[in-house]
Write a protein that holds these residues in place. Structure first.
Motif, PDB file in Angstrom:
ATOM      1  N   UNK A 103      10.978 -32.258  28.938  1.00 49.47           N
ATOM      2  CA  UNK A 103      10.314 -32.186  30.233  1.00 49.47           C
ATOM      3  C   UNK A 103      10.673 -30.870  30.898  1.00 49.47           C
ATOM      4  N   UNK A 104       9.667 -30.277  31.553  1.00 49.32           N
ATOM      5  CA  UNK A 104       9.882 -28.994  32.205  1.00 49.32           C
ATOM      6  C   UNK A 104       9.242 -29.017  33.590  1.00 49.32           C
ATOM      7  N   UNK A 105       9.911 -28.375  34.539  1.00 49.20           N
ATOM      8  CA  UNK A 105       9.367 -28.234  35.886  1.00 49.20           C
ATOM      9  C   UNK A 105       8.798 -26.835  36.047  1.00 49.20           C
ATOM     10  N   UNK A 106       7.496 -26.745  36.275  1.00 45.88           N
ATOM     11  CA  UNK A 106       6.838 -25.455  36.502  1.00 45.88           C
ATOM     12  C   UNK A 106       5.871 -25.623  37.663  1.00 45.88           C
ATOM     13  N   UNK A 107       5.915 -24.703  38.610  1.00 46.40           N
ATOM     14  CA  UNK A 107       5.046 -24.834  39.774  1.00 46.40           C
ATOM     15  C   UNK A 107       4.636 -23.455  40.286  1.00 46.40           C
ATOM     16  N   UNK A 108       3.585 -23.471  41.113  1.00 50.28           N
ATOM     17  CA  UNK A 108       3.104 -22.235  41.726  1.00 50.28           C
ATOM     18  C   UNK A 108       3.923 -21.921  42.975  1.00 50.28           C
ATOM     19  N   UNK A 109       4.500 -20.729  43.030  1.00 49.74           N
ATOM     20  CA  UNK A 109       5.173 -20.261  44.244  1.00 49.74           C
ATOM     21  C   UNK A 109       4.267 -19.219  44.874  1.00 49.74           C
ATOM     22  N   UNK A 110       3.664 -19.587  45.994  1.00 55.10           N
ATOM     23  CA  UNK A 110       2.640 -18.736  46.614  1.00 55.10           C
ATOM     24  C   UNK A 110       3.280 -17.611  47.420  1.00 55.10           C
ATOM     25  N   UNK A 117       3.151 -16.804  41.903  1.00 57.96           N
ATOM     26  CA  UNK A 117       3.863 -16.639  40.645  1.00 57.96           C
ATOM     27  C   UNK A 117       4.223 -18.026  40.134  1.00 57.96           C
ATOM     28  N   UNK A 118       4.540 -18.132  38.848  1.00 58.72           N
ATOM     29  CA  UNK A 118       4.928 -19.410  38.262  1.00 58.72           C
ATOM     30  C   UNK A 118       6.444 -19.475  38.154  1.00 58.72           C
ATOM     31  N   UNK A 119       7.028 -20.521  38.723  1.00 57.65           N
ATOM     32  CA  UNK A 119       8.458 -20.728  38.664  1.00 57.65           C
ATOM     33  C   UNK A 119       8.767 -21.879  37.707  1.00 57.65           C
ATOM     34  N   UNK A 120       9.627 -21.617  36.725  1.00 59.38           N
ATOM     35  CA  UNK A 120      10.119 -22.655  35.815  1.00 59.38           C
ATOM     36  C   UNK A 120      11.590 -22.856  36.148  1.00 59.38           C
ATOM     37  N   UNK A 121      11.918 -24.027  36.682  1.00 60.64           N
ATOM     38  CA  UNK A 121      13.263 -24.228  37.202  1.00 60.64           C
ATOM     39  C   UNK A 121      14.067 -25.272  36.446  1.00 60.64           C
ATOM     40  N   UNK A 122      13.436 -26.029  35.558  1.00 60.97           N
ATOM     41  CA  UNK A 122      14.153 -27.125  34.902  1.00 60.97           C
ATOM     42  C   UNK A 122      13.562 -27.348  33.518  1.00 60.97           C
ATOM     43  N   UNK A 123      14.426 -27.484  32.523  1.00 64.68           N
ATOM     44  CA  UNK A 123      13.989 -27.793  31.167  1.00 64.68           C
ATOM     45  C   UNK A 123      15.020 -28.698  30.517  1.00 64.68           C
ATOM     46  N   UNK A 124      14.606 -29.893  30.143  1.00 59.84           N
ATOM     47  CA  UNK A 124      15.455 -30.823  29.403  1.00 59.84           C
ATOM     48  C   UNK A 124      14.787 -31.067  28.058  1.00 59.84           C
ATOM     49  N   UNK A 125      15.414 -30.636  26.987  1.00 59.92           N
ATOM     50  CA  UNK A 125      14.745 -30.716  25.690  1.00 59.92           C
ATOM     51  C   UNK A 125      15.743 -30.680  24.545  1.00 59.92           C
ATOM     52  N   UNK A 126      15.310 -31.174  23.381  1.00 58.33           N
ATOM     53  CA  UNK A 126      16.044 -30.924  22.147  1.00 58.33           C
ATOM     54  C   UNK A 126      15.705 -29.522  21.647  1.00 58.33           C
TER      55      UNK A 126
END
Length: 218
Positions: A103-110, A117-126
């Motif tokens: 799971x990844x958190x990606x959102x638009x930061x206006x 811009x696109x912000x990716x702040x969290x990634x939980x993965x194998x």
């Protein structure tokens, strides 16, 4: 090999019913129905995608004998972009029930009303290394969220192959990801709209998938 686009809007199928309901401004008010329709779209696209995966012949022992059957042999990792991707993730998980999950958190930061811009702040993965990645995001608008998400994932390994699963996309967004994903990527998409508005949202699209599924946010 160039990215392979599987566009199901050019086919006649029951998929069109679920697409019509998630677009309908009146039916959208039922968030449970909206989530379930996204889930069902994920199930259909997952079934279609399963036909191009790698299989091997295995023997299954029944109470009365042995039966050979072709089963998927690939190591699969299913990754969804929070929070709108969760119903789509669940639909795919209904069919690929033994995959690893990410799971990844990606959102638009206006920076202004029209620029972001696109912000990716969290990634939980194998680890993704040498595995087949299924990347699920219901709305493929500009394509920038998918590209930035994929870049973040490469910290955890390089997938052998990538499959992108989306519900609605724009022609512009598809053209963008074709330039930034590996050539052997597959895109599985239920329907494609022609354009984006000046804020980067798909037109006619359906609105904000995350809000429709889980309620409005601040």
């Amino acid at each position: 090999m160039l990215m392979t686009i599987h566009d199901f809007s050019i086919k006649k199928s029951i998929l069109n019913k679920f697409i019509s309901e998630i677009r309908d401004v009146n039916l959208q008010k039922d968030s449970l129905r909206f989530r379930r329709n996204i889930e069902r779209i994920g199930e259909i696209l997952g079934y279609e995608m399963s036909q191009v995966l790698n299989y091997s012949n295995q023997e299954i022992t029944t109470p009365l004998g042995v039966k050979p059957i072709e089963l998927i042999t690939e190591e699969l990792v299913l990754c969804s972009i929070l929070r709108a991707g969760l119903p789509l993730h669940n639909g795919l998980l209904n069919y690929f029930d033994d995959v690893e999950n990410a799971f990844v958190s990606a959102y638009r930061k206006h920076t202004s009303e029209a620029n972001f811009t696109i912000k990716v702040e969290y990634l939980a993965s194998p680890s993704f290394d040498g595995k087949t990645l299924i990347l699920a995001d219901p709305m493929l608008a500009t394509g920038r969220s998918l590209v930035e998400t994929y870049k973040a994932m490469l910290k955890n390994g390089v997938p052998k192959q990538t499959h992108i699963v989306a519900v609605i996309g724009s022609a512009e967004g598809i053209a963008y990801i074709k330039k930034h994903f590996p050539e052997n990527t597959h895109l599985w998409i239920a329907t494609v709209d022609d354009k984006l508005n000046d804020k980067g949202y798909i037109v006619p699209g359906l609105g904000d998938a995350g809000d429709l599924a889980y309620g409005s946010k601040l």
